[in-house]
Design an enzyme around this catalytic site. Structure first.
Site, mmCIF file in Angstrom:
data_model
loop_
_atom_site.group_PDB
_atom_site.id
_atom_site.type_symbol
_atom_site.label_atom_id
_atom_site.label_comp_id
_atom_site.label_asym_id
_atom_site.label_seq_id
_atom_site.Cartn_x
_atom_site.Cartn_y
_atom_site.Cartn_z
ATOM 1 N N LYS A 36 8.846 -7.084 -9.388
ATOM 2 C CA LYS A 36 8.177 -5.917 -9.981
ATOM 3 C C LYS A 36 8.097 -4.797 -8.954
ATOM 4 O O LYS A 36 7.297 -4.848 -8.024
ATOM 5 C CB LYS A 36 6.758 -6.266 -10.459
ATOM 6 C CG LYS A 36 6.252 -5.186 -11.416
ATOM 7 C CD LYS A 36 4.754 -5.005 -11.406
ATOM 8 C CE LYS A 36 4.252 -4.118 -10.298
ATOM 9 N NZ LYS A 36 4.711 -2.718 -10.321
ATOM 10 N N GLU A 94 -6.149 3.770 7.086
ATOM 11 C CA GLU A 94 -4.708 4.003 6.967
ATOM 12 C C GLU A 94 -4.512 5.257 6.119
ATOM 13 O O GLU A 94 -4.798 5.253 4.924
ATOM 14 C CB GLU A 94 -4.040 2.807 6.302
ATOM 15 C CG GLU A 94 -2.540 2.969 6.238
ATOM 16 C CD GLU A 94 -1.849 1.846 5.495
ATOM 17 O OE1 GLU A 94 -2.312 1.460 4.412
ATOM 18 O OE2 GLU A 94 -0.814 1.379 6.001
#
Ligand code: NAD
Length: 457
Positions: free
Chosen positions: A157, A359
């Site tokens: 996916k 991040e």
């Protein structure tokens, strides 16, 4: 306007729709798992040499299409065409490397009383592979190649934003002779198709690359069926530069180690730790290089940095460079449409500040000064992440001490490379579980079986 059954694929440099693909849901995911389940006995039974030959054919077929795939990836992910070409080279290399694996998946013989004991490395069955949008086909290949080599069948996916090259891979694999049902791609939302893969009782393992937040949910979801999981998650890596380093080399390579792929790289060395006595020299060289970065059309050969992947990503990244951020250096961006954000250096930054802790996944670097080796290691390790990093010094012993002390899966000395096909890659701490690439990747796609054969009456 796309129908609700289609995914509109946007080109981030133009904000235009470049393709529409059918949107998979639960039904399509279940059907893909079923196809993979049916194909498994046949695929695992193929003799190792023949499976190896098929993987070589697949590598050759990808190589023949490498230019088209690079253009597709550059447009869809907004990455410079020269980077995309390099990535397609790595995809081919990854399939070639693991084409050698079927014939090398050896077990052990173990001395025991009363008989012979031997181990085998068995395939798991159907494996679920879930990938992010930043290196779409490259990261898919890191999972698909070892999984196929070990005899598994696959449901892959890709991220909804960048499904195109994975869908191409499915077609190329069929044309190259990989049997029907062995590699199935479902393009659909993570919360629907991804979650179904994670919970499906016929999927034996999930190999996921993406954010730490989604990875945490995947680990929880996998617990329901005691699925194995490999998680390659986020990072906040340190690039540690000691005053005795080759400062020109460290400063000239630091920018692309964080601004490459517009900073949307889990290995981005987004915390640049610089020994205080070298700060001035380092910053002036850094400024020269950052200001020279060519940001622009991904399809131009001279482009070094493209746009961000989406308007959402642009919004998130911008939130780290607000009014009081200590912007020391800022590069340029083109005018007009596209999700552009300039290469930006914040300095000096405390390691406690939000841009140094989270991040950002965009072209924003924090320069953090330090006073000695102990403090450098302490700061480098003061993060929930541990994916990659670098140490720059001419003192060999100090380099080795630092490389061993930094809690991170991948460290380079006097270099900013993170990933090679033949060496293991993965994270410490909340950067993940398990290793991809190199010989270690095969561990995630095999189970060790022990067989004891009694030879005495
Ligand atoms: P993401 O976590 O949002 O999505 C990754 C994939 O997971 C996509 O295919 C998405 O559709 C799917 N997904 C989303 N929700 C899901 C759910 N509930 N169940 C199952 N699947 C689900 O990540 P992203 O935004 O595509 O990528 C960026 C992140 O990936 C960053 O944090 C980056 O550090 C990380 N990353 C890590 C590595 C590595 O090797 N460590 C490499 C590249 C990117």
């Amino acid at each position: 306007m796309a129908s609700k059954d289609a995914i509109e694929v946007i080109e981030p440099a133009t904000e235009q729709v470049m393709a529409e693909v059918p949107r998979a849901g639960i039904e399509e995911t279940d059907a893909a798992v079923e196809r993979a389940k049916r194909a498994f006995p046949g695929w695992r039974a193929i003799a190792p040499g023949e499976r190896s030959a098929l993987l070589h054919r697949l590598a050759n077929a990808i190589e023949e299409r490498a230019d088209d795939l690079a253009t597709l990836e550059a447009r869809n992910a907004g990455k410079p065409i020269s980077d995309a070409r390099g990535e397609m080279g790595m995809v081919v290399e990854t399939f070639r490397y693991y084409a050698g694996a079927p014939e090398r998946l050896t077990g052990k013989t173990i001395p025991v009383a009363g008989g012979v004991d031997m181990t085998f490395r068995e395939p798991l069955g159907v494996v679920g592979l879930i990938t992010p949008w930043n290196f779409p086909l490259t990261i898919a290949s890191w999972k698909v190649a070892p999984a196929l080599a070990a005899g598994n069948t696959i449901v892959l996916k890709p991220a909804e934003l960048t499904p195109l090259t994975s869908l191409e891979l499915e077609r190329i694999a069929l044309d190259a002779g990989i049997p029907e049902g062995v590699l199935n791609v479902v393009a659909g939302p993570g919360s629907v198709c991804g979650q179904r893969i994670v919970e499906h009782p016929d999927v034996a393992t999930v190999a996921f690359t993406g954010s730490t937040e989604v990875g945490r949910g995947i680990a929880e979801g996998a617990a329901g069926t005691i699925k194995r999981v490999t998680l390659e998650l986020g990072g906040k890596s340190a690039n540690v530069i000691f005053a005795d380093a080759d400062l020109a080399a460290a400063a000239s390579s630091a920018p692309l180690a964080v601004f490459g792929n517009a900073g949307q790289d889990c290995c981005a060395r987004s915390r640049i730790l610089v020994e205080r006595s070298a700060m001035d020299d380092f910053m002036s060289e850094l400024e020269r290089v950052v200001k020279g970065i060519t940001v622009g059309d991904p399809l131009s050969d001279s482009t070094q940095m493209g746009p961000l992947i989406s308007a959402d990503q642009l919004h998130t990244v911008s939130s780290y460079v607000n009014g009081d951020a200590p912007v020391a250096i800022r590069g340029s961006v083109p005018d007009g449409p596209g999700y552009w954000f300039p290469p930006t250096v914040l300095a000096p930054v405390s390691n406690d500040a939000r841009p140094a802790r989270e991040e950002i996944f965009g072209p924003v670097a924090c320069v953090i000064p330090f006073d000695d080796e102990d403090q450098a290691i302490r700061i480098a390790n003061d993060t929930i992440y541990g994916l990659s990093g670098s140490v720059w010094t001419r003192d060999g012993a100090k380099a080795m001490r630092a490389a061993r002390a930094i809690e991170s899966g991948v460290i380079s000395i006097n270099s900013n490379t993170s990933v090679r096909v033949s060496t293991p890659f993965g994270g410490f701490k909340q950067s993940g579980v398990g290793r991809e690439l190199g010989p270690d990747a095969l561990d995630a796609y095999t189970e060790v079986k022990n067989v004891y054969y009694a030879t005495e009456e």
